[in-house]
Design an enzyme around this catalytic site. Structure first.
Site: not given
Length: 849
Positions: A801, A470
């Site tokens: 990279c 919830h």
């Protein structure tokens, strides 16, 4: 509802409905344009006259999604699945609905409609508070008497259901409102559900309590907030045969990632016993994530995440003497350390989730249960997902922590924001008056009664609960960051303490001491330019991979294996392979605890590494993902659990026993075999063939031959099953002998950090020489240009990279001018680098012209 047919199948349907008809002259069996159903034939003082469509009871498999006004959202969806998804093999427990017509007739028979409206009017004009209003209305409904005709229809339908279920009497009784499970409003937990109900009297009592739950304080408040007219909302009740999950399992699943909106994933939560504890957030569930696009290939196992939950308690049927129908009991040690679902069950549920999503043509929120006696799985509920599916695509908001305090707690991240503020620990929803506006709510768990407090909070932290609890559902709907399932928040934190709640670092959420410094950035995905040069991402943390799925990157140019090994696995692979020879007793105990449940300790390494890599690969699939084999230095390997026994001491680890040299060495060969097993599993068992393997720090072509031979022995043979192998270009030898390396590998990826270190002779970790370390130095750019030219001469792709393009726009500009094929950057710098690349391409195209 389905129209009754006088042709094929009409006898079967008629026979079933005869069982549901009322008694004597006050009931008759009717076939109408809305289907079959009970309604009173003769009006009297206790029973209003109903239209033919207004049956009091209808079987669930005779209704569909168009019948929300008749049976409410939940029941309409159940009926839709029963009829529309039968061919897809999605099983739903049989049952019937007590209709909205029965609810309205119940109110009319007891003279309640005007009294309810009067009570709501008093509340609206502030004459009576919400709590008193809700209590008054609920008492009125629960004190009402069932008209004989409605009660008769319900009990006869119940008798027919028991007969169809082989005599079983236990049922689940669920509320189904006409305003719930809508695409833009979930109404999660607003009405009540009653489990393990048995007997006519108990069923009628539970149904009446469902009617009353339409007026819980939370439901009244929620409708007010959403602008729904109380008088126009009505309730149906669903009655289904119980799935005996009391000795099985249950949970919740979404056909979309609840935090990132990644629409190619199914998220499944699972607990032992009945499923109410998941939604109420009373238990930390198992969590599984499945990649949807590969589910169609039966031989694949695309489970990209499995997280073991604590599952400290489970809900089971109560004893016959108990007043409550269910109760919570502690789970056993075996249950706590075991996954609720097998891989086959995970895949079955995921396929059902995809089928349900495809049927409704939208992301869905579903509940499932497994019968402990038959081991059958069922879907017991399905509603639209109401948060991620409503988000506007095209704008990506990112949060980046700069300075932060000590890490206090870790849990599951809900949302992606970062918030700093003051703690207020709340033990009960009744403590709303002591909760200041804008404080950070800290609680054991929440339920629908907590919503008024949650609306005042700036963030939420709970001890218990998963992504489908919830607290998580309501936090998402309210746009609040939450960290759930921390286990100890209410013990570690105290009132008025200043903390920072961070949900911007991936799937894990963190609570830091003090007020942190952070940045908020918006990325407009509609304004990303097209470029010839591919712009890819650098990625290390699997938990953060899905956070960036919306970026239109060209794949991942560097996925670092070391992060997964260091932060997730934590154990040196050789300490697992040779656990019996491990001399460090403390490390043995820690490793034994981490690998509990694994008969083969090596499998612990392979499974966790494979799932981490798979999650990164899934975020970009089918675009390429370059996974670099481990590139720890010896001092870093030694810091892993059990590592010191297997690592030599080196004065200069940066230039020592690292990269390719380790993979074929007797010192690490068995550890490298585990890395290969993990990658083979990701590619061949899980199906992520978009993975490209990359070899770091490969000093000579002869060393490359040894590595490729070793990989082939472990099942990773270059070009078999489409496998490509790249090499890091970070050593002068890689550049001088570029043509020889190109014959052995399918591509180059320049590691600018190590290349700069070795060209300039500067230890990249040296603080004394930091000012001399610069990737933009002419000596470095010259060798980069040289290797780009060499790669293109032999027809090999080449990328970079390193970190430099993310930090220096002029360096990205240089790479484009030199003709690089791809640049890989940090995700948060993607847009700026992409724009730099686009401008550079325009500039150099004009120059060349």
């Amino acid at each position: 509802m389905r129209v009754a047919s006088a042709g094929r199948g009409s006898r079967r349907r008629t026979a079933r409905w005869v069982l549901l008809a009322g008694r004597g002259n006050r009931a008759r069996h009717l076939a109408s344009r809305r289907g079959f159903g009970y309604f009173p034939a003769v009006a009297d003082k206790t029973s209003p006259t109903l239209a033919p469509e207004a049956a009091y009871v209808v079987p669930l498999d005779e209704v569909g999604i168009a019948d929300i006004a008749v049976v409410g959202g939940k029941n309409a969806s159940l009926g839709e699945m029963m009829s529309g998804l039968r061919a897809a093999g999605v099983p739903v427990p049989m049952g019937f609905a007590i209709t909205v017509a029965a609810y309205r007739a119940f109110l009319a028979a007891n003279g309640l409609k005007d009294r309810i409206q009067a009570a709501l009017g008093d509340m609206k004009h502030a004459r009576v508070p919400l709590a008193e209003t809700g209590q008054t209305i609920r008492r009125l409904i629960e004190a009402g008497q069932w008209p004989d005709d409605i009660a008769g229809a319900v009990t006869e339908a119940y008798a027919a259901l028991k007969q169809r279920a082989g005599g079983r009497a236990d049922v689940a009784v669920r509320s189904s409102a006409t305003a719930e499970d809508l695409p833009d409003a979930s109404f999660a937990g607003q009405q009540d559900t009653f489990l393990n109900i048995s007997g006519d009297e108990a069923l009628l009592d539970a149904a009446k309590k469902c009617f009353a739950s339409l007026f819980t304080d939370r439901a009244i408040n929620y409708r007010d907030q959403k602008g729904f007219d109380h008088g126009k909302v009505a309730l149906s009740v669903g009655v289904q045969v119980m799935v005996r999950a009391t000795n099985g399992g249950s949970g919740v699943m979404f056909s979309i990632d609840t935090e990132t909106g990644f629409d190619r994933a199914v998220l499944i939560n699972a607990v032992w016993g009945l499923g109410e504890n998941v939604v109420r957030g009373l238990v930390d569930p198992d969590e599984y994530v499945v990649y949807k696009p590969l589910l169609s290939e039966e031989q694949l196992l695309p489970i990209i995440e499995k997280r073991l939950g604590a599952k400290a308690i489970k809900m089971i049927y109560a004893r016959a003497s108990d007043e409550q129908r269910t109760r919570n009991v502690p789970t056993s040690k075996v249950e706590q350390t075991s996954f609720v679902l097998s891989d086959a069950e995970i895949l079955k549920l995921a396929r059902w989730a995809k089928a349900i999503e495809d049927h409704y043509r939208r992301p869905m929120d579903m509940e499932w249960a497994r019968d402990g006696e038959t081991n059958e799985l069922f879907v017991v509920q399905a509603r639209p997902e109401t948060v991620q599916s409503q988000r506007r695509r095209g704008l990506l908001k990112t949060y980046k922590l700069n300075e932060k305090g000590r890490k206090l707690l870790t849990g599951l991240a809900v949302g992606d924001a970062i918030v700093s503020g003051m703690v207020r620990i709340v033990r009960s929803a009744a403590e709303i008056d002591r909760f200041p506006e804008g404080a950070i709510l800290v609680a054991e768990n929440t339920d629908p009664d907590w919503v008024p407090i949650m609306k005042r909070a700036s963030a939420i932290v709970t001890d218990h609960g998963g992504r489908t609890s919830h607290a998580a559902i309501v936090s998402r709907e309210m746009g609040l960051p939450a960290v759930v399932g921390t286990r100890t928040a209410t013990h570690v934190l105290h009132d008025d303490q200043e903390i920072t709640v961070s949900c911007g670092e991936g799937a894990d959420g963190f609570v830091y001491d003090g007020i942190a410094s952070f940045e908020v950035n918006d990325i407009d995905l509609g304004r990303v330019p097209e470029t010839r040069t591919k712009v890819m991402l650098n990625m290390a943390n699997p938990a953060a991979a899905l956070q960036w799925w919306q970026l239109p990157a060209d794949g991942i140019g560097l996925a670092r294996m070391e992060f997964i090994i260091n932060n997730v696995i934590k154990v040196h692979p050789m300490a697992l392979v040779r656990f019996d020879q491990l001399q460090d007793q403390k490390a043995r105990e820690q490793i034994a605890e981490l690998t509990r449940g694994y008969d083969d300790k090596s499998e612990y390494f392979v499974e966790l590494l494979a799932r981490g890599i798979a999650k990164i690969a899934a975020s970009q699939h089918p675009r390429p993902v370059l996974v670099r084999m481990s590139d720890f230095k010896t001092n870093e390997y030694a810091n892993l659990l059990g590592g010191r026994q297997f690592e030599p001491h080196e004065e200069n680890p940066m230039l020592g026993f690292r990269g390719a040299a380790r993979y074929y060495s007797p010192r690490y060969r068995d550890g490298f075999a585990l890395e290969c097993r993990a990658l083979k599993r990701v590619r061949e068992t899980m199906g992520f063939t978009n993975i490209i393997v990359m070899i770091p720090f490969c000093r000579t072509p002869q060393e490359a031959d040894k590595v490729l031979e070793t990989m082939a022995q472990h099942g990773l043979e270059r070009h078999k099953n489409g496998l490509k192998v790249y090499v890091m270009c970070e050593l002068p030898s890689n550049i001088v002998l570029a043509e020889q390396f190109a014959r052995r590998f399918d591509g180059f990826s320049i590691g600018s950090n190590d290349l700069t270190q070795l060209v300039l002779g500067v230890d990249r970790d040296s603080e004394v020489l930091a000012e001399h370390f610069d990737e933009r130095h002419e000596a470095v750019t010259r060798v980069i240009r040289q290797v780009i030219d060499a790669a293109h001469t032999v027809g090999t792709l080449i990328a970079l990279c390193g970190q430099a393009p993310s930090d220096y726009p002029e360096f990205a500009d240089f790479l484009v001018e030199a003709g690089i094929d791809a640049i890989s950057v940090s995700p948060d710098s993607y847009l700026s680098v992409k724009r730099t690349v686009a401008e550079a391409e325009k500039k150099y195209t004009k120059k060349r012209a």
